[in-house]
Design an enzyme around this catalytic site. Structure first.
Site, PDB file in Angstrom:
ATOM      1  N   SER A 117       0.803  -1.218   0.000  1.00 16.12           N
ATOM      2  CA  SER A 117       0.000   0.000   0.000  1.00 16.12           C
ATOM      3  C   SER A 117       0.840   1.274   0.000  1.00 16.12           C
ATOM      4  CB  SER A 117      -0.954   0.001   1.199  1.00 16.12           C
ATOM      5  OG  SER A 117      -0.265  -0.266   2.403  1.00 16.12           O
ATOM      6  N   ASP A 339      -3.376   6.028  11.743  1.00 16.30           N
ATOM      7  CA  ASP A 339      -2.473   5.558  10.699  1.00 16.30           C
ATOM      8  C   ASP A 339      -1.217   6.427  10.690  1.00 16.30           C
ATOM      9  OD1 ASP A 339      -1.139   4.656   8.482  1.00 16.30           O
ATOM     10  OD2 ASP A 339      -2.806   4.909   7.084  1.00 16.30           O
ATOM     11  N   HIS A 342       1.094   5.139   6.601  1.00 19.42           N
ATOM     12  CA  HIS A 342       0.929   5.724   5.277  1.00 19.42           C
ATOM     13  C   HIS A 342       1.068   7.243   5.360  1.00 19.42           C
ATOM     14  CE1 HIS A 342      -1.182   1.783   5.123  1.00 19.42           C
ATOM     15  NE2 HIS A 342      -0.482   1.693   3.998  1.00 19.42           N
TER      16      HIS A 342
END
Length: 362
Positions: A117, A339, A342
Site C-alpha cells: 500500500s 495511521d 501511510h
C-alpha cells in the site's frame, strides 16, 4: 584613421557568432547536460525540510485519484502546515516537478509501481501531480483491467499499479498459504514495462491474523516461521536474481527500488518519549539526521542492491521520510483509525515523485 572599420568588424563577428548559436541549438542542451552531470554528483537524498509557501504542488480537492485512506484534508485534518515543506538537498537544488516535461520525456512508455500500500501512496501522488499539470488532456482510468491503469492518452503514457505485498510468491497449498522465498512468477508481467518502481517491507514483520502467509518455504524446507529479516533478505535476493536474469533488459527498462518507508508510533525514536503515535505531530524534525538512525531493513536492501550487476536506482526515501513525523494521515482518513504508516496526499509522496522525476529525466 577610419573608426567605423573596427566597429563594422566587431558587428560582423557578433552576427556570425549569433548565427552559429542559432544554427546549433544543441549547444544549450549540452550545457544542460553538463549541469545535470554536476548535479548527479550531489546526493539528493541528504538534506533537510524547508518551509516553502509555493507548496503543495497541487490542490488535493481537485485530484480524482486519492483513496480515502490518504485524503487527509477531505477527512478533516485541521492543520495544513505539513503541506508547505520542500525537500532541500544539502549540496544542490532539487528540480521542481514539471508534469508536462515528465509526460513528454516518457511519451509512449509504461510505468508500473509494484509493491504494497505504500506503492499506492506513490502511485496516486504521481497521478495527482500529472493531472494537475494537464487537467484538460484526455485521461482515462481503465477500471476493468486486472492491473489498475491510468492512461494519459495525449502522451500515450500508462501509469500502472501491481499489488504485491512481498514481491515473491505466496501460494495456496493443502497446508495453507505458503510464502516461497525463491519463487517470483509475476516477473513475466513486469518485464515488458519501461519503468519499474518496486517496494516491499511493510508486511514482512506482520504477525497474527494480519500475517499474509501460514508457512515459509526456504529452498526445499517448509517452516512454520523464521527470522523475518533473514526472510526479507532471501526474498530480495530472489528478486535481484530476476533483475540480473535474461528476463530483464535494462537497456530498455529502468529498474528502481523505493527505500524503506518508515512509520511513527514510538516518540522515543525522535526524542519524545511517551508519545505513542503521530496524531499531534505538525512539523518535521529539523536537521538532516533521524535520532534513532536508519532501519536495519534499509541496510539489508542496500547490501542486496550492491550485488546486482545490472543498473538499479535506489530511490532512497528513508531518511527524508523519517524526518516527516507530521506527514501521516493519523486519524484523518476514511476509516478514522490511527495511521502513522501511510502518508497524506498531497504531501510527502509528492517529494518521492519529485525524486523519481529527477532520477528519470536526469
Amino acid at each position: 584613421m577610419d573608426l567605423k572599420r573596427p566597429c563594422s568588424v566587431l558587428f560582423a563577428i557578433m552576427i556570425a557568432f549569433s548565427s552559429v548559436c542559432l544554427a546549433n541549438p544543441s549547444s544549450k542542451l549540452k550545457w544542460r547536460k553538463q549541469n545535470n552531470e554536476q548535479s548527479n554528483n550531489c546526493d539528493v537524498y541528504q538534506g533537510s525540510w524547508l518551509y516553502d509557501d509555493s507548496y503543495p504542488l497541487y490542490d488535493s480537492n481537485a485530484c480524482p485519484f486519492i483513496r480515502k485512506e490518504f485524503d487527509c484534508l477531505k477527512y478533516g485534518r485541521p492543520d495544513q502546515l505539513y503541506l508547505h515543506y520542500r525537500w532541500q538537498p544539502t549540496a544542490c537544488d532539487l528540480p521542481r516537478f514539471d508534469g508536462v516535461n515528465f509526460l513528454e520525456s516518457v511519451r509512449g512508455k509504461k510505468i508500473m509501481f509494484i509493491g504494497d500500500s505504500v506503492s499506492f501512496n506513490q502511485f496516486e501522488s504521481l497521478l495527482c501531480l500529472l493531472h494537475a499539470a494537464v487537467p484538460n488532456s484526455n485521461i482515462r482510468e481503465d477500471k476493468n483491467a486486472s492491473i489498475p491503469t491510468v492512461i494519459f492518452e495525449n502522451y500515450q503514457v500508462s501509469i500502472m499499479l501491481f499489488h504485491s505485498l512481498l514481491l515473491v510468491d505466496v501460494e495456496q497449498e493443502d497446508i495453507g498459504r505458503v510464502l516461497k522465498l525463491d519463487s517470483l512468477k509475476n516477473g513475466n508481467l513486469w518485464k515488458d514495462m519501461d519503468v519499474l518502481v518496486f517496494n516491499t517491507w511493510l508486511w514482512w514483520y506482520r504477525r497474527g491474523p494480519k500475517q499474509p502467509w501460514d508457512y515459509v518455504q526456504d529452498g526445499g524446507t517448509v517452516l512454520k516461521d523464521m527470522d523475518r529479516m533473514d526472510a526479507f533478505r532471501k526474498a530480495l535476493i530472489t528478486w535481484a536474481k530476476w533483475v540480473d536474469s535474461d528476463e530483464v533488459d535494462t537497456s530498455k527498462t529502468r529498474v528502481i527500488f523505493q527505500g524503506i518507508s518508515p512509520s511513527h508510533y514510538n516518540g522515543s525514536e525522535w526524542n519524545e518519549p511517551g508519545v505513542m503515535n503521530c496524531s499531534k505531530e505538525t512539523q518535521p524534525i529539523s536537521g538532516s539526521i533521524y535520532p534513532n538512525g536508519l532501519p536495519l531493513a534499509l541496510h539489508v536492501l542496500e547490501d542486496v542492491l550492491s550485488g546486482i550487476k545490472k543498473p538499479v536506482h535506489l530511490l532512497n526515501i528513508t531518511t527524508l521520510s523519517q524526518l516527516r513525523k507530521d506527514a501521516h494521515p493519523s486519524s484523518y482518513n476514511g476509516f478514522r483509525g490511527m495511521d502513522c504508516t501511510h502518508w497524506c496526499i498531497a504531501g510527502l509522496p509528492d517529494t518521492w515523485n519529485q525524486l523519481l522525476y529527477t532520477a528519470l529525466i536526469n
